[in-house]
Design a protein around this motif. Structure first.
Motif, mmCIF file in Angstrom:
data_model
loop_
_atom_site.group_PDB
_atom_site.id
_atom_site.type_symbol
_atom_site.label_atom_id
_atom_site.label_comp_id
_atom_site.label_asym_id
_atom_site.label_seq_id
_atom_site.Cartn_x
_atom_site.Cartn_y
_atom_site.Cartn_z
ATOM 1 N N GLU A 42 -12.176 -4.674 -9.689
ATOM 2 C CA GLU A 42 -11.156 -4.513 -8.679
ATOM 3 C C GLU A 42 -11.839 -4.103 -7.382
ATOM 4 O OE1 GLU A 42 -8.485 -1.400 -9.975
ATOM 5 O OE2 GLU A 42 -9.580 0.034 -8.770
ATOM 6 N N SER A 44 -11.326 -2.122 -3.882
ATOM 7 C CA SER A 44 -10.403 -1.187 -3.239
ATOM 8 C C SER A 44 -10.880 -0.905 -1.825
ATOM 9 C CB SER A 44 -10.300 0.105 -4.045
ATOM 10 O OG SER A 44 -11.531 0.743 -4.101
ATOM 11 N N ILE A 47 -8.149 3.432 3.107
ATOM 12 C CA ILE A 47 -7.607 3.429 4.474
ATOM 13 C C ILE A 47 -6.975 4.774 4.781
ATOM 14 C CG2 ILE A 47 -7.146 0.962 4.660
ATOM 15 C CD1 ILE A 47 -4.211 1.679 3.912
ATOM 16 N N LEU A 134 1.474 -6.160 2.316
ATOM 17 C CA LEU A 134 1.660 -4.845 1.729
ATOM 18 C C LEU A 134 2.241 -3.932 2.799
ATOM 19 C CD1 LEU A 134 1.019 -3.149 -0.823
ATOM 20 C CD2 LEU A 134 -1.138 -2.567 0.248
ATOM 21 N N LEU A 136 3.308 -0.170 4.399
ATOM 22 C CA LEU A 136 3.083 1.274 4.418
ATOM 23 C C LEU A 136 4.176 1.892 5.272
ATOM 24 C CD1 LEU A 136 -0.666 1.164 5.452
ATOM 25 C CD2 LEU A 136 0.145 1.753 3.193
ATOM 26 N N TYR A 162 -4.052 9.416 3.425
ATOM 27 C CA TYR A 162 -5.120 8.620 2.838
ATOM 28 C C TYR A 162 -4.528 7.782 1.711
ATOM 29 C CZ TYR A 162 -9.422 7.638 0.217
ATOM 30 O OH TYR A 162 -10.441 7.012 -0.440
ATOM 31 N N ASP A 163 -4.968 6.551 1.628
ATOM 32 C CA ASP A 163 -4.576 5.736 0.471
ATOM 33 C C ASP A 163 -5.612 4.650 0.289
ATOM 34 O OD1 ASP A 163 -3.089 4.710 -1.664
ATOM 35 O OD2 ASP A 163 -1.210 5.108 -0.624
ATOM 36 N N GLU A 164 -5.489 3.938 -0.796
ATOM 37 C CA GLU A 164 -6.438 2.854 -1.036
ATOM 38 C C GLU A 164 -5.681 1.591 -1.399
ATOM 39 O OE1 GLU A 164 -9.261 4.012 -4.010
ATOM 40 O OE2 GLU A 164 -10.265 5.401 -2.648
ATOM 41 N N ILE A 165 -6.103 0.498 -0.794
ATOM 42 C CA ILE A 165 -5.504 -0.788 -1.150
ATOM 43 C C ILE A 165 -6.312 -1.343 -2.314
ATOM 44 C CG2 ILE A 165 -4.804 -3.035 -0.305
ATOM 45 C CD1 ILE A 165 -5.234 -2.042 2.506
ATOM 46 N N VAL A 166 -5.607 -1.660 -3.400
ATOM 47 C CA VAL A 166 -6.304 -2.125 -4.587
ATOM 48 C C VAL A 166 -6.009 -3.603 -4.800
ATOM 49 C CG1 VAL A 166 -6.571 -1.813 -7.066
ATOM 50 C CG2 VAL A 166 -6.041 0.148 -5.619
ATOM 51 N N PHE A 167 -7.061 -4.386 -4.980
ATOM 52 C CA PHE A 167 -6.905 -5.793 -5.355
ATOM 53 C C PHE A 167 -7.377 -5.933 -6.791
ATOM 54 C CE2 PHE A 167 -5.842 -7.169 -1.199
ATOM 55 C CZ PHE A 167 -6.564 -6.377 -0.328
ATOM 56 N N PRO A 168 -6.432 -6.020 -7.739
ATOM 57 C CA PRO A 168 -6.848 -5.933 -9.141
ATOM 58 C C PRO A 168 -7.577 -7.167 -9.668
ATOM 59 C CG PRO A 168 -4.487 -6.232 -8.985
ATOM 60 C CD PRO A 168 -4.976 -6.065 -7.590
ATOM 61 N N PHE A 224 -11.386 12.734 5.145
ATOM 62 C CA PHE A 224 -10.903 12.996 3.794
ATOM 63 C C PHE A 224 -12.060 12.953 2.814
ATOM 64 C CE2 PHE A 224 -6.354 12.913 4.310
ATOM 65 C CZ PHE A 224 -6.180 12.270 5.506
ATOM 66 N N SER A 225 -12.144 13.976 2.013
ATOM 67 C CA SER A 225 -13.208 13.971 1.017
ATOM 68 C C SER A 225 -12.605 14.219 -0.348
ATOM 69 C CB SER A 225 -14.225 15.065 1.367
ATOM 70 O OG SER A 225 -14.640 15.711 0.207
ATOM 71 N N GLU A 226 -13.054 13.458 -1.315
ATOM 72 C CA GLU A 226 -12.478 13.608 -2.644
ATOM 73 C C GLU A 226 -13.088 14.781 -3.393
ATOM 74 O OE1 GLU A 226 -13.258 10.249 -5.128
ATOM 75 O OE2 GLU A 226 -15.403 10.291 -4.727
ATOM 76 N N HIS B 307 -1.086 -8.430 -7.520
ATOM 77 C CA HIS B 307 -2.222 -8.930 -6.724
ATOM 78 C C HIS B 307 -2.701 -7.953 -5.666
ATOM 79 C CE1 HIS B 307 -2.321 -12.678 -8.688
ATOM 80 N NE2 HIS B 307 -1.146 -13.072 -8.258
ATOM 81 N N VAL B 308 -1.806 -7.110 -5.191
ATOM 82 C CA VAL B 308 -2.268 -6.047 -4.284
ATOM 83 C C VAL B 308 -1.283 -4.891 -4.380
ATOM 84 C CG1 VAL B 308 -0.994 -6.991 -2.298
ATOM 85 C CG2 VAL B 308 -2.940 -5.510 -1.925
ATOM 86 N N TYR B 309 -1.793 -3.690 -4.426
ATOM 87 C CA TYR B 309 -0.907 -2.531 -4.435
ATOM 88 C C TYR B 309 -1.664 -1.339 -3.899
ATOM 89 C CZ TYR B 309 -3.417 -1.532 -8.807
ATOM 90 O OH TYR B 309 -4.385 -1.313 -9.736
ATOM 91 N N LEU B 310 -0.930 -0.319 -3.530
ATOM 92 C CA LEU B 310 -1.555 0.907 -3.047
ATOM 93 C C LEU B 310 -1.863 1.793 -4.238
ATOM 94 C CD1 LEU B 310 0.589 1.793 0.059
ATOM 95 C CD2 LEU B 310 -1.832 1.274 0.016
ATOM 96 N N ARG B 311 -2.954 2.527 -4.135
ATOM 97 C CA ARG B 311 -3.340 3.326 -5.285
ATOM 98 C C ARG B 311 -2.311 4.408 -5.600
ATOM 99 N NH1 ARG B 311 -7.675 2.776 -7.946
ATOM 100 N NH2 ARG B 311 -9.107 2.071 -6.342
ATOM 101 N N LYS B 348 -4.047 14.441 -2.592
ATOM 102 C CA LYS B 348 -4.155 14.206 -1.150
ATOM 103 C C LYS B 348 -5.172 13.117 -0.840
ATOM 104 C CE LYS B 348 -1.597 17.427 0.947
ATOM 105 N NZ LYS B 348 -0.472 17.118 0.084
ATOM 106 N N VAL B 349 -6.181 12.999 -1.675
ATOM 107 C CA VAL B 349 -7.215 11.984 -1.456
ATOM 108 C C VAL B 349 -7.259 11.102 -2.697
ATOM 109 C CG1 VAL B 349 -9.591 11.581 -0.769
ATOM 110 C CG2 VAL B 349 -8.478 13.719 -0.165
ATOM 111 N N PRO B 350 -6.337 10.179 -2.810
ATOM 112 C CA PRO B 350 -6.245 9.409 -4.058
ATOM 113 C C PRO B 350 -7.300 8.310 -4.186
ATOM 114 C CG PRO B 350 -4.568 8.694 -2.510
ATOM 115 C CD PRO B 350 -5.288 9.813 -1.853
ATOM 116 N N VAL B 354 -10.266 10.266 -8.536
ATOM 117 C CA VAL B 354 -9.260 11.335 -8.446
ATOM 118 C C VAL B 354 -8.010 10.944 -9.220
ATOM 119 C CG1 VAL B 354 -7.687 12.475 -6.859
ATOM 120 C CG2 VAL B 354 -10.090 12.321 -6.295
#
Lengths: 267, 446
Positions: A42, A44, A47, A134, A136, A162-168, A224-226, B307-311, B348-350, B354
């Motif tokens: 995947e 990711s 963003i 997508l 937001l 913070y979020d991440e766009i995932v392309f599975p 942002f830090s994990e 095909h695309v989604y937010l975590r 907060k930081v997905p 995490v």
């Protein structure tokens, strides 16, 4: 060929549900192995999206009290236009041309106003990445949380998420194009899986730089830090696991006791 | 428009005051439907929705049109003939005469006099192709005469036929004769192959069957209709569930699922004092977790379909899958535990790690709560053996396990904290307080 089938899926809008079920009916061993390969891949894109708002102070009028900018950027300020073709910002209907289409990075809209409202940002991707857009959602924040404090012109109100766009299941062409790009996390490919080398695009000097590293508002961006979150989670898990172990011990002790009592009372 | 009418009656201002406060006065798009067409009154036009129909059914311009003033119209009682009649019968009717010129042309309804083309066969043809064991030549001739007279209205023909035959039999004979005739008269078989009678031959058994089924449906009582609808809905649900389960791409999980389900069915709740109950309790703890494995797999599958989604969305779905098998109370307890541990309910930081850790933590908390419940019941079992009449339950709920102090990560060892709580591990000989809650174990609580 697994790669061709995955790219075929990418091209179609409606995924065929019959296809996976047919596959599962065939030899399970090999199919599950192949599926494992595809499942783990995947891509990711981390963003950050949100807004920065400045109070205009002396220059503020009743209808234009703040100057704000809403945006979507790469979490590490890298250029996300490698994946994102355009972003459509839907502002409040009272704005002139409330639908703003931004086709080049940095993907942001700057405006002045007085009201807080929800902004919808729809990300459209390049055709080899994904056909579906997508969305937001971000609530524009102009006033600081602490309502009692005085407004200041110097420090802006910043709210970022913070979020991440995932392309599975990325297509092979997508994978080939973006390998080694800093804006995204590239998956580890199974051994023996070879990608064609990416086409060298000569964009030195011609295109505007798309990253936000030198952005004018950059000083206000949150980093942002994990690490913190991971630490928190790890500690929590440790505690829970210890407690679980303790409970298990207690239960087995009690079970033993119950047994002896029962055998005793049968007399 | 109706809106302004209502506002008028109520005495409200027509344009809202707040418009003046907006940043920009947008220009209202001029819609053509605002202007009603002439010829019909405003209220009537509003009935249609205030918008002109796509295909105007009435030519609105004709509605209020008056005949031109120069025409002189009179009505006269005149004779007429119709080309549809074979005789020369003259009938009379009223005719609209304009300027003393009577209208010309055939009777206006003559063009509707159409009939079916019925083939006529010669005796020779009958001898060669059309003989049938059941039908005599006279009967066949009569049938064809009736078909001609009654335009293939088989119900009428069946009624008047001298020999009593069913409609299906008549149809069968008629169409098979036609087919044989067509085949015989055709130059080559290919010519007739496209004739409708050849392409779709009349099948008497199917026709009978169809009519029987139709009469059954028509004669169904309302009750039966409802039952049928219910059964169909049930069947649809079952097929959908099967499809969803098959889409979960884990063949191994389905085997586990079945085993887990069987065990869950086999467990009898209630604190029965039987040796088998001990072995069954762990099974109930296992069963929910195997069920959720299938949930996770199907959630993953449905995420892949996107095909695309937010975590964050993906995490939400997985958390929902985990909570699908448990009750609302348990979900609240999980969230409370997370808060007590100092963990954000939504990270907060997905990042991927995490989110995975978060999910694992939630699962472990569920296991923890399970175990707590088990412990409670074990204790109550134990004390029931001793005290006989009323069984004991540990008094306060063990929910807030971590509530005594907020935990700072890393620094303090968890063992110290346990001493402050009301420990669950009591000695067997201490008297336990009487319980107030019923002891029945509910599977939904786990």
């Amino acid at each position: 060929m697994t790669s061709s089938s995955s790219s075929k899926k990418q091209a179609q809008d409606q995924p065929e549900t019959s296809e996976p079920t047919l596959k599962s009916l065939k030899t399970k061993m090999t199919k599950s192995d192949e599926k494992k390969k595809l499942k783990d891949i995947e891509i990711s894109v981390p963003i950050v999206y949100g807004n920065v708002a400045f109070w205009l102070g002396k220059k503020a009028s009743e209808y234009q009290s703040h100057k704000w900018a809403v945006y979507v950027r790469g979490a590490t300020n890298e250029d996300i236009s490698v994946v994102v073709k355009k972003v459509v910002f839907q502002l409040h209907s009272s704005f002139n041309n409330p639908t703003r289409v931004i086709e080049e990075p940095p993907f942001e809209v700057s405006e002045s106003g007085w009201g807080e409202f929800e902004i919808a940002m729809t990300l459209h991707f390049h055709s080899d990445v994904c056909d579906k857009p997508l969305s937001l959602y971000h609530h524009l924040k102009l006033y600081p949380e602490d309502e009692s404090g005085p407004l200041t012109m110097k420090k802006p109100v910043v709210v970022e998420s913070y979020d991440e766009i995932v392309f599975p299941d990325p297509s092979e062409s997508f994978l080939a194009r973006v390998q080694n790009h800093l804006a995204l996390t590239f998956p580890r490919l199974p051994s023996g899986y070879n990608l064609p080398a990416p086409m060298q695009v000569d964009d030195t000097g011609k295109k505007k730089r798309g990253d936000t590293k030198d952005h004018s508002l950059g000083q206000w961006f949150t980093s942002f830090s994990e690490a913190d979150e991971l630490l928190q989670l790890a500690a929590a898990r440790q505690q829970v696991q210890a407690h679980i172990a303790k409970l298990r011990r207690q239960i087995s002790v009690l079970e033993g006791q119950n047994q002896t009592i029962k055998t005793g009372s049968d007399l | 428009m109706g809106g302004t009418d209502a506002k008028d009656i109520l005495g409200l201002p027509k344009t809202p005051l707040s418009l003046s406060l907006t940043q920009e006065k947008k220009s209202r798009p001029q819609k053509e439907s605002h202007r009603k067409p002439d010829g019909i009154s405003r209220e009537v036009y509003a009935l249609t929705g205030g918008v002109a129909p796509l295909m105007p059914s009435i030519d609105v311009t004709q509605l209020k049109r008056r005949p031109p003033a120069d025409e002189k119209v009179a009505w006269q009682w005149l004779p007429f003939t119709s080309s549809a009649r074979k005789d020369a019968l003259q009938l009379y009717h009223w005719v609209r005469v304009v300027n003393n010129v009577p209208p010309t042309g055939d009777y206006s309804f003559a063009k509707y006099n159409k009939s079916v083309v019925i083939l006529k066969y010669t005796d020779e043809e009958y001898e060669n192709h059309l003989t049938d064991p059941v039908w005599t030549k006279e009967e066949t001739d009569q049938l064809f005469e009736f078909c001609q007279n009654f335009d293939l209205r088989f119900v009428v023909i069946a009624d008047r036929f001298p020999v009593s035959r069913t409609v299906e039999e008549l149809k069968d004979r008629y169409y098979s004769v036609n087919r044989a005739l067509l085949r015989a008269r055709a130059q080559s078989p290919a010519d007739v192959a496209n004739h409708p009678l050849m392409k779709e031959p009349y099948d008497i058994t199917r026709d009978r069957e169809r009519k029987r089924a139709l009469s059954m449906v028509l004669s169904q009582s309302r009750h039966q209709e409802k039952k049928d609808a219910e059964i169909l809905a049930e069947a649809k649900r079952i097929t959908e569930m099967r499809l969803a389960a098959r889409r979960a791409e884990e063949p191994v999980v389905s085997a586990n699922e079945n085993a887990g389900l069987d065990k869950a069915d086999g467990v009898v709740p209630g604190s029965s004092v039987s040796p088998s109950s001990n072995s069954q309790l762990p099974a109930t703890a296992v069963a929910p977790s195997t069920l959720t494995m299938a949930d996770y797999a199907s959630t993953l599958a449905s995420l892949r379909m996107l095909h695309v989604y937010l975590r964050t969305y993906g995490l939400e779905q997985m958390v929902q899958a985990a909570s699908s098998a448990v009750g609302l109370r348990t979900i609240k307890r999980v969230e409370q535990t997370l808060q007590d541990l100092g963990v954000n309910l939504k990270p907060k930081v997905p990042t991927k790690t995490v989110c995975d850790e978060h999910l694992e933590l939630r699962k472990e908390i569920l296991t923890l709560l399970n175990l707590q419940k088990q412990l409670q019941y074990k204790e109550s079992e134990g004390s029931s053996h001793r005290e006989g009449s009323f069984a004991a339950m540990p008094d306060t709920p063990k929910d807030r396990v971590f509530a005594s102090d907020p935990f700072s990560f890393g620094a303090e060892r968890p063992i110290k904290k346990e001493q402050k709580r009301k420990g669950p591990g009591r000695q067997a000989d201490t008297p336990s307080p009487a319980h107030k809650r019923p002891r029945k174990m509910k599977a939904s609580d786990l």
